[in-house]
Design an enzyme around this catalytic site. Structure first.
Site, PDB file in Angstrom:
ATOM      1  CG  HIS A  88      39.992  37.672  35.032  1.00  0.00           C
ATOM      2  ND1 HIS A  88      38.932  37.829  35.571  1.00  0.00           N
ATOM      3  CD2 HIS A  88      40.502  38.695  34.239  1.00  0.00           C
ATOM      4  CE1 HIS A  88      38.526  39.295  35.488  1.00  0.00           C
ATOM      5  NE2 HIS A  88      39.784  39.766  34.630  1.00  0.00           N
ATOM      6  CG  HIS A 120      38.711  45.699  38.910  1.00  0.00           C
ATOM      7  ND1 HIS A 120      39.618  46.525  39.292  1.00  0.00           N
ATOM      8  CD2 HIS A 120      39.365  44.995  37.908  1.00  0.00           C
ATOM      9  CE1 HIS A 120      40.672  46.403  38.687  1.00  0.00           C
ATOM     10  NE2 HIS A 120      40.844  45.422  38.085  1.00  0.00           N
TER      11      HIS A 120
END
Length: 729
Positions: free
Chosen positions: A44, A90
């Protein structure tokens, strides 16, 4: 705690990565240092599987002020104004805890924008859910929509456009991609590059808690049956605090106190401090005792890895601390001098008078792993041979009603009615059109924005799908009269360790790059989200493209609703009858094989630029691009929006009516023009060698398809608007 290989693996690091850390440090890291490495080296934050390929994207252009590498991209919209924008995922948090996951996704992307000095002026979202029959889908959809609305509405930022889709590949892993646009003066853009020695490092915003610890690591892992245990890694948002933080930061930014500013997003204080130091080629020293904490006995490990929301890190000019403190005190926010910049080029952490971490910054950033993963090239599937009698057996009205009420085509009004899309008073095209449009306050200019994805095309042939989704974004901006300027992308894929998934990623990126380059539509920011899968089953490849364009005079903006009876309708672009991977083939024939429609970049550019020329000459009364569901679906939506009917000419077709009406050939638009302008319009189209067909005219009521088939506007509305309301009731 003595760190060993097992603990490193529990932190999401590979065995060889742990060895590399020990070699770089020339020792075994302590637990705080290991936590920092695990955060900075996860997928990420480090883009370790994607960096190699992302470097090939076109990122520069005449209007680009800042490309990838900052908190968000920045483009010039003239008159000293600039737009700051980005899209972020998200996904994992929203599947675990839909309300907070979606809310903090919106909060995080807004911080990315205002940390650069821009006031947010618009939000968008791209949300993808499992099959409507899946037992979790309804609750996930409800939670996500409430989360997006709950945060954006409280912040007073309009949600102007978006996209919602359903597909069984998202049953175990939904996607929530949030996008924000902000407005800033070109001479007041702020960056995250630290500069100068012994400059104070300031913490502002909310206090640090234990929520969100390992959030970035969780976003870099696949789901399994222990998903409920991951709830503590989901951040908790407070939009009212973020609103205070926004106003306090913008007030401080009006002066000359700030050297660098960075929001605390994924990996919190760890990534914000290290990224600032790395960009400035400096060191940073932090005293963790001075970090405002809301929970007792927090450890250095917890403080550094917390992803508590609504926090910023600032490097200030010396002597400006009291001025800055007064501003944050006024807005009732925490303000603490927690450290200083140094020439050590290390991140040095102190806690209770002891040094608890000392890591060279370059080992965390420049020396982070970069993988050239194995990947498989996708073959273009063979075309399906559908027998002619298959089409002739079907009634057009039955097909149209099924497609209009399909979950991926039906009106999403139930969703966007829960978002405030008019707050700030500058929204001039609301959700439900091709693009959302906001006026640049106090001017005649407007900014258009859209977000698109096409997982089905990308799954069938990633290279073609990657090109198509950029072209779809381009068409949606042109359809409202905007000149496309740049894009941001959110690349949602399964595990990069799977060769098929990695191949989908590589070829989608290649397709995005080819289309962006040809259309002069550069990629200025973005995000990669891998490991969107449960156990070994990944989602369909879903690159979301957020496009931004400029309308120099908002009186020239175009909407899609039919306007005047007796006006003529042209189709710009050629209808070839491509049915493979169309919504018709998948939902009516249950045929999932075959190639997506071909993308001709020359035609896309030529057709789009010619339509813009027609709009600038005031020849276009309404326009809508033709995409999912084909031409008849697009025309039906224009009838619904304008509450007008339409009558087709009797065309001499080289294909069946079904292929003509429901094929998904690319590069096409439905355009309404006044009969008095027809000659001038045709002159421009002919001069630019653009294919067009005059197909009929607007009438008072009813969609008259042929002598046998007529549908009332009320019927069209009921098919298109009822499905989602009924589903969610």
């Amino acid at each position: 705690m003595v760190v060993n290989e097992k603990i490193a693996i529990d932190h999401g690091l590979k065995k060889e990565e742990f060895k590399k850390i020990c070699d770089l440090l020339k020792r075994v890291p302590n637990i705080t240092e290991l936590g920092i490495f695990s955060a900075m080296w996860n997928e990420h934050c480090s883009y370790k599987s994607s960096r190699l390929h992302l470097k090939k994207l076109p990122t520069t252009g005449k209007k680009v002020i800042q490309g990838p590498g900052e908190n968000a991209g920045v483009i010039d919209i003239e008159d000293g104004d600039a737009i700051v924008f980005k899209i972020e995922s998200h996904n994992h948090p929203s599947f675990i805890e839909p309300y907070q996951g979606a809310a903090t996704g919106v909060g995080g992307i807004m911080r990315d924008v205002f940390t650069m000095g821009a006031r947010p002026i618009a939000n968008l979202n791209s949300i993808h859910f499992g099959s409507p029959q899946n037992k979790k889908t309804k609750n996930l959809l409800r939670g996500v929509v409430h989360g997006i609305g709950g945060y954006g509405n409280c912040m007073g930022v309009p949600t102007i456009a978006g996209q919602t889709s359903f597909d069984s590949s998202y049953n175990g892993n939904i996607l929530v991609n949030a996008m924000t646009l902000g407005l800033v003066k070109k001479n007041k853009i702020f960056y995250s590059k630290a500069a100068g020695l012994n400059k104070p490092v300031i913490y502002v915003g909310s206090k640090t808690g234990r929520d969100g610890i390992h959030g970035a690591s969780m976003a870099s892992a696949s789901f399994d049956e222990k998903i409920e245990e991951k709830k503590p890694t989901v951040q908790v948002g407070d939009p009212f605090t973020e609103k205070l933080l926004l106003e306090a930061c913008l007030e401080l930014m009006a002066g000359d106190s700030i050297i660098a500013i960075q929001d605390m997003g994924a990996a919190g204080l760890t990534s914000s401090s290290i990224e600032m130091a790395s960009k400035g080629n400096l060191g940073i020293e932090i005293n963790l005792d001075k970090v405002p904490c809301r929970e007792n006995k927090m450890t250095p490990y917890e403080i550094m890895l917390s992803e508590s929301q609504e926090r910023m890190l600032i490097v200030l000019e010396n002597g400006k601390e009291n001025l800055a403190r007064k501003i944050f005190d006024k807005w009732n926010l925490d303000f603490a001098v927690i450290g200083k910049t140094t020439n050590s080029k290390n991140i040095e952490l102190y806690f209770q008078n002891k040094q608890v971490a000392n890591i060279p910054v370059n080992t965390l950033v420049e020396n982070s792993p970069m993988y050239d993963r194995k990947w498989k090239k996708a073959k273009l599937p063979k075309k399906n041979r559908i027998k002619k009698e298959t089409f002739t057996k079907l009634k057009i009205k039955d097909v149209l009603t099924k497609i209009l009420s399909n979950p991926n085509v039906c009106s999403k009004e139930w969703i966007w009615q829960q978002y405030d899309h008019t707050v700030m008073g500058d929204t001039i095209q609301k959700p439900g059109g091709d693009s959302g449009v906001v006026r640049v306050h106090g001017t005649n200019k407007a900014v258009a924005a859209t977000v698109d994805s096409s997982a089905v095309y990308c799954w069938a042939h990633p290279l073609s799908g990657g090109k198509q989704v950029v072209c779809e974004s381009w068409r949606n901006l042109i359809s409202v009269g905007a000149t496309p300027l740049a894009i941001t992308n959110c690349l949602n894929f399964g595990s990069p360790e799977n060769e098929d998934n990695m191949g989908e990623f590589v070829e989608c990126v290649q397709g995005i790059g080819e289309a962006s380059k040809y259309l002069n539509f550069p990629v200025v920011s973005g995000n990669v989200s891998f490991y969107n899968q449960t156990k070994e089953i990944g989602i369909k490849p879903t690159p979301s493209i957020g496009g931004v364009g400029l309308i120099k005079d908002h009186s020239k903006m175009v909407t899609m609703d039919f306007k005047e009876i007796n006006n003529l309708i042209l189709i710009i672009g050629k209808t070839e009858g491509h049915m493979d991977q169309s919504l018709f083939s998948r939902s009516i024939l249950d045929e999932k094989n075959g190639p997506p429609p071909e993308i001709n970049l020359f035609n896309e550019k030529n057709n789009g630029e010619t339509l813009l020329q027609l709009i600038k000459n005031d020849f276009v009364v309404s326009a809508h691009d033709i995409s999912l569901g084909g031409m008849l679906t697009a025309i039906s939506k224009m009838c619904i929006k304008g509450n007008k009917g339409f009558e087709f000419n009797n065309p001499k077709l080289l294909m069946s009516e079904i292929e003509y009406f429901f094929s998904e050939d690319q590069g096409r638009y439905v355009v309404e023009i006044n009969p008095k302008d027809l000659k001038k319009v045709i002159n421009i189209l002919d001069k630019n060698s653009v294919h067009y067909d005059e197909i009929g005219k607007i009438i008072e009521k009813d969609l008259v398809i042929n002598q046998k088939t007529k549908v009332t506007i009320d019927e069209l509305k009921s098919y298109n608007t009822n499905w989602l309301k009924k589903y969610m009731s």
